[in-house]
Design a protein around this motif. Structure first.
Motif, PDB file in Angstrom:
ATOM      1  N   PRO A 347       0.831  -1.213   0.000  1.00 35.99           N
ATOM      2  CA  PRO A 347       0.000   0.000   0.000  1.00 35.99           C
ATOM      3  C   PRO A 347       0.861   1.257   0.000  1.00 35.99           C
ATOM      4  CG  PRO A 347       0.002  -1.052   2.161  1.00 35.99           C
ATOM      5  CD  PRO A 347       0.654  -2.015   1.213  1.00 35.99           C
ATOM      6  N   LEU A 348       0.303   2.343  -0.580  1.00 29.35           N
ATOM      7  CA  LEU A 348       1.019   3.605  -0.654  1.00 29.35           C
ATOM      8  C   LEU A 348       1.150   4.224   0.731  1.00 29.35           C
ATOM      9  CD1 LEU A 348      -0.677   5.231  -3.778  1.00 29.35           C
ATOM     10  CD2 LEU A 348       1.554   4.142  -3.670  1.00 29.35           C
ATOM     11  N   PRO A 349       2.219   4.936   0.991  1.00 30.43           N
ATOM     12  CA  PRO A 349       2.340   5.638   2.270  1.00 30.43           C
ATOM     13  C   PRO A 349       1.289   6.725   2.366  1.00 30.43           C
ATOM     14  CG  PRO A 349       4.084   6.307   0.753  1.00 30.43           C
ATOM     15  CD  PRO A 349       3.379   5.139   0.117  1.00 30.43           C
ATOM     16  N   PRO A 350       1.006   7.184   3.587  1.00 35.54           N
ATOM     17  CA  PRO A 350      -0.040   8.210   3.750  1.00 35.54           C
ATOM     18  C   PRO A 350       0.272   9.464   2.939  1.00 35.54           C
ATOM     19  CG  PRO A 350       0.609   7.281   5.862  1.00 35.54           C
ATOM     20  CD  PRO A 350       1.588   6.772   4.853  1.00 35.54           C
ATOM     21  N   TYR A 351      -0.735   9.960   2.271  1.00 38.17           N
ATOM     22  CA  TYR A 351      -0.586  11.189   1.511  1.00 38.17           C
ATOM     23  C   TYR A 351      -1.934  11.888   1.466  1.00 38.17           C
ATOM     24  CZ  TYR A 351      -3.093   9.517  -2.633  1.00 38.17           C
ATOM     25  OH  TYR A 351      -4.063   9.085  -3.494  1.00 38.17           O
ATOM     26  N   VAL A 352      -1.894  13.148   1.035  1.00 38.16           N
ATOM     27  CA  VAL A 352      -3.108  13.958   0.929  1.00 38.16           C
ATOM     28  C   VAL A 352      -3.370  14.221  -0.543  1.00 38.16           C
ATOM     29  CG1 VAL A 352      -4.200  16.152   1.497  1.00 38.16           C
ATOM     30  CG2 VAL A 352      -2.728  15.032   3.158  1.00 38.16           C
ATOM     31  N   PRO A 353      -4.491  13.752  -1.102  1.00 41.18           N
ATOM     32  CA  PRO A 353      -4.778  14.025  -2.517  1.00 41.18           C
ATOM     33  C   PRO A 353      -5.178  15.476  -2.721  1.00 41.18           C
ATOM     34  CG  PRO A 353      -6.612  12.877  -1.507  1.00 41.18           C
ATOM     35  CD  PRO A 353      -5.529  12.924  -0.459  1.00 41.18           C
ATOM     36  N   LEU A 354      -4.840  16.008  -3.880  1.00 42.53           N
ATOM     37  CA  LEU A 354      -5.200  17.376  -4.249  1.00 42.53           C
ATOM     38  C   LEU A 354      -6.389  17.354  -5.191  1.00 42.53           C
ATOM     39  CD1 LEU A 354      -1.663  18.906  -4.893  1.00 42.53           C
ATOM     40  CD2 LEU A 354      -3.120  19.269  -2.899  1.00 42.53           C
ATOM     41  N   ALA A 355      -7.360  18.217  -4.925  1.00 47.54           N
ATOM     42  CA  ALA A 355      -8.538  18.284  -5.784  1.00 47.54           C
ATOM     43  C   ALA A 355      -8.186  18.791  -7.169  1.00 47.54           C
ATOM     44  CB  ALA A 355      -9.600  19.180  -5.145  1.00 47.54           C
ATOM     45  N   GLN A 356      -7.164  19.665  -7.251  1.00 49.61           N
ATOM     46  CA  GLN A 356      -6.705  20.192  -8.531  1.00 49.61           C
ATOM     47  C   GLN A 356      -5.204  19.985  -8.625  1.00 49.61           C
ATOM     48  OE1 GLN A 356      -8.254  24.240  -8.118  1.00 49.61           O
ATOM     49  NE2 GLN A 356      -9.676  23.829  -9.784  1.00 49.61           N
ATOM     50  N   PRO A 357      -4.691  19.567  -9.766  1.00 56.46           N
ATOM     51  CA  PRO A 357      -3.243  19.333  -9.892  1.00 56.46           C
ATOM     52  C   PRO A 357      -2.473  20.634 -10.043  1.00 56.46           C
ATOM     53  CG  PRO A 357      -4.332  18.907 -11.978  1.00 56.46           C
ATOM     54  CD  PRO A 357      -5.433  19.213 -10.992  1.00 56.46           C
ATOM     55  N   GLY A 358      -1.178  20.544  -9.783  1.00 53.47           N
ATOM     56  CA  GLY A 358      -0.306  21.673 -10.067  1.00 53.47           C
ATOM     57  C   GLY A 358       0.214  22.435  -8.881  1.00 53.47           C
ATOM     58  N   PRO A 359       0.673  21.798  -7.791  1.00 50.42           N
ATOM     59  CA  PRO A 359       1.327  22.570  -6.723  1.00 50.42           C
ATOM     60  C   PRO A 359       2.666  23.101  -7.203  1.00 50.42           C
ATOM     61  CG  PRO A 359       1.545  20.230  -6.291  1.00 50.42           C
ATOM     62  CD  PRO A 359       0.643  20.358  -7.490  1.00 50.42           C
ATOM     63  N   VAL A 360       2.998  24.325  -6.821  1.00 50.88           N
ATOM     64  CA  VAL A 360       4.237  24.962  -7.269  1.00 50.88           C
ATOM     65  C   VAL A 360       5.130  25.350  -6.092  1.00 50.88           C
ATOM     66  CG1 VAL A 360       5.203  26.938  -8.522  1.00 50.88           C
ATOM     67  CG2 VAL A 360       3.147  25.813  -9.374  1.00 50.88           C
ATOM     68  N   SER A 361       4.530  25.734  -4.978  1.00 52.77           N
ATOM     69  CA  SER A 361       5.302  26.216  -3.838  1.00 52.77           C
ATOM     70  C   SER A 361       4.710  25.669  -2.545  1.00 52.77           C
ATOM     71  CB  SER A 361       5.315  27.748  -3.802  1.00 52.77           C
ATOM     72  OG  SER A 361       6.031  28.227  -2.685  1.00 52.77           O
ATOM     73  N   ILE A 362       5.586  25.194  -1.656  1.00 52.87           N
ATOM     74  CA  ILE A 362       5.188  24.701  -0.333  1.00 52.87           C
ATOM     75  C   ILE A 362       5.957  25.492   0.711  1.00 52.87           C
ATOM     76  CG2 ILE A 362       5.120  22.722   1.222  1.00 52.87           C
ATOM     77  CD1 ILE A 362       4.971  20.916  -1.183  1.00 52.87           C
TER      78      ILE A 362
END
Length: 638
Positions: A347-362
């Motif tokens: 199974p994949l490690p825990p992650y948070v799905p994004l409703a819209q793609p394209g994160p640029v800056s964290i």
């Protein structure tokens, strides 16, 4: 007759305050006492205000508000200053704004004038109560000459000095800063770390050490260590990912995003020590910090990558992973095979799905009032209309959103409050001393973002109160997209799509100054587009070399905060000096010239210096691994 140095400090400071900056700077060379007095914060803060665009913007704003100076003169007995007659000085404008008369019989005492001067200065002053600042240093950044320098050019391995050509140039694919001392200090070393297009890792000198070595390549790994096999279109470094490299200076680790792979590199040895494959392409990385996990943003989700829990790698593991070529897999290395991980049914490690793609800056937000400590707040911006807010303790769900409406490219923050209403009033010099103090002492933090809104550049500031979320707050627009934003002293530095680096006050509206980066092409072979307007390089990413105000000895450092920028292909340095900067051609020998014995000796010394630097970093890395194994603190870089 008594000498000038025998005067009391207060009287001597008053005498020196009548000198102009070009005359006041040489006074610092007389003695240490004169140098200390000539850099007095009160004098240079007044100079910063007098020569700032704040007063000129205030005058323009009064005109736009249809305030007729002739009516002011008739109603209040104030003679409006005239720019034609040279009377538009600071005192006359303070009197005009405040309603004080100049030559009449009404109250016009020097005490009242001084109170108004203090009130207007407080409205302009961008510094918060807990901040340490050198106003002499601030004046240099606001008014001093600017020099743009270009780092040494990396070439393909195996190309000799005489046979090099433009085709052998290897492009840089990102940049971040590395502090070998383990922490940021004004008197410490600063290196720039970049992945190169050939899959190697390169380090440059930014500051520290010999002055002639600034901008020179310190060390470079062998090609292909960032690739899982031979370089192909599917595993090459994506030039569209701006935040593709992050460095943890305390652990001396660098993280590089290459398609779906996150490669961890030990900087002292320039060896790959870990590879991890994510289900989607990596679009951005947060800043690495040993106190919190690394946040990895893929095209469709967010992941927490806690590299701190792994034990230090053995030397044989480092060599084995670094030598992996993708064509054959040893049994002991099968867990590190990136191709096998793609077909792993675990199974994949825990992650948070994004409703819209394209994160640029964290952005990892610091604790309120504590810039050196990170909170649990994570903000994500990109090609969607809202800035997403997550809490690291409850990472499985979104905590809130901040609506922007713009396509954002970069974010930074201030651990101090921001109020749109107070900022508007301060720009018009309408707040009292008590109101200014109250607005600066309120709880909260400031989120700063830049990007593009309706084909215009957008710089946005949001006040983050302890409870609730702020509303949209777009401060200013530019003619072109804003690519990057950083804190630079008491100002905000942004890079736009026209090749300018601009400085704004912390209100995000008042422009302090601007400078065009220009061309990085060599003079002996420029292209036909070099002379065309608007054809210069532009900065896709800005980095301030220093954020601290004091050195490790507690002494202030002057003119030690430069800007490193990445154009998408090359690295440059924007510094404040009247001396010419260095260029990439300064580190190379001409193709038609043969090396003299002196040049050969200098080249041997440079190679010995680089080898010595790598050996020192390697010794320090062994100390860090041993300290981590024993559970104790590690020594600083010697």
């Amino acid at each position: 007759m008594a000498s000038l140095g025998s005067l009391p400090k207060e009287l001597l400071l008053h005498v020196l305050s009548f000198l102009e900056p070009p005359e006041l700077v040489p006074v610092q060379r007389v003695s240490r006492e004169f140098s200390k007095i000539a850099r007095d914060d009160v004098v240079w803060r007044a100079r910063c205000l007098r020569d700032s665009s704040y007063l000129s913007s205030l005058r323009s704003r009064l005109r736009l508000q249809n305030l007729n100076f002739a009516l002011l003169q008739a109603a209040n007995g104030v003679r409006a200053p005239s720019e034609e007659t040279g009377e538009a000085n600071e005192d006359s404008w303070i009197k005009c704004i405040s309603g004080l008369e100049v030559d009449g019989d009404r109250l016009s005492s020097s005490q009242r004038l001084e109170r108004e001067r203090v009130r207007i200065t407080a409205n302009w002053d961008p510094i918060f109560p807990d901040e340490q600042v050198s106003w002499y240093d601030e004046y240099i950044r606001r008014q001093g000459p600017i020099v743009v320098s270009w780092f040494q050019t990396p070439y393909a391995h195996g190309t000799g000095t005489k046979s090099r050509s433009a085709a052998d140039f290897v492009e840089t694919r990102g940049v971040t800063l590395y502090y070998p001392d383990g922490e940021e200090r004004l008197d410490g070393k600063v290196l720039a770390v970049s992945p190169l297009d050939d899959g190697s890792v390169c380090l440059w000198h930014v500051s520290g050490g010999s002055a002639t070595k600034r901008g020179a390549i310190v060390a470079r790994s062998r090609p292909g260590i960032l690739f899982a096999g031979p370089k192909t279109r599917s595993n090459q470094i994506d030039s569209g990912v701006t935040e593709c490299v992050s460095v943890d200076s305390q652990r001396h680790r660098a993280f590089f995003a290459v398609q779906q792979n996150l490669i961890e590199v030990d900087l002292p040895t320039l060896s790959v020590i870990h590879r991890e494959t994510f289900p989607w392409s990596i679009a951005t990385l947060s800043a690495a910090n040993s106190a919190v996990p690394l946040t990895v943003g893929t095209s469709l989700g967010l992941h927490l990558h806690d590299y701190r829990s792994r034990s230090p790698p053995r030397a044989d593991i480092v060599d084995t992973i670094d030598a992996f070529d993708g064509t054959k897999v040893q049994l002991e290395d099968i867990s590190q095979d990136p191709y096998r991980q793609l077909f792993d049914d675990s199974p994949l490690p825990p992650y948070v799905p994004l409703a819209q793609p394209g994160p640029v800056s964290i952005l990892h937000l610091p604790v309120e009032g504590q810039p050196s400590s990170l909170s649990d707040d994570i903000y994500v911006a990109g090609r969607f209309k809202s800035i997403l807010h997550y809490d690291r303790r409850q990472f499985s769900r979104i905590k809130g959103t901040v609506y922007s409406g713009a396509n954002l490219c970069s974010m930074t923050s201030l651990p101090y409050p921001f109020s749109y209403e107070d900022s508007q009033a301060r720009r018009q010099a309408r707040l009292s001393l008590e109101q200014v103090e109250k607005s600066k002492s309120a709880p909260g933090r400031t989120l700063i973002a830049c990007g593009e809104y309706k084909s215009k550049g957008s710089l946005e500031l949001y006040g983050l109160p302890p409870v609730g979320e702020p509303a949209r707050n777009r401060q200013t627009c530019a003619r072109s997209k804003l690519m990057s934003v950083v804190n630079h002293g008491s100002c905000l530095a942004v890079a736009d799509g026209m090749g300018y680096v601009k400085w704004f006050e912390r209100d995000g509206f008042t422009e302090v100054r601007r400078h065009r980066i220009g061309h990085s092409e060599r003079t002996e072979g420029p292209s036909i587009f070099a002379s065309m307007p608007g054809s210069g390089d532009l900065a896709r990413k800005l980095l301030a070399t220093r954020a601290a105000a004091l050195s490790s000895s507690g002494e202030a450092q002057v003119n030690n905060n430069d800007l490193v920028f990445w154009t998408g292909e090359k690295l440059g340095l924007l510094s404040f000096s009247s001396q010419p900067g260095f260029g990439s051609s300064d580190f190379e020998k001409g193709e038609e010239q043969s090396a003299t014995p002196e040049e050969l000796q200098l080249e041997a010394q440079e190679q010995a210096y680089s080898q010595k630097m790598r050996e020192a970093l390697l010794r320090h890395a062994n100390d860090v691994r041993l300290a981590n194994y024993l559970g104790g603190p590690s020594r600083g870089f010697q």
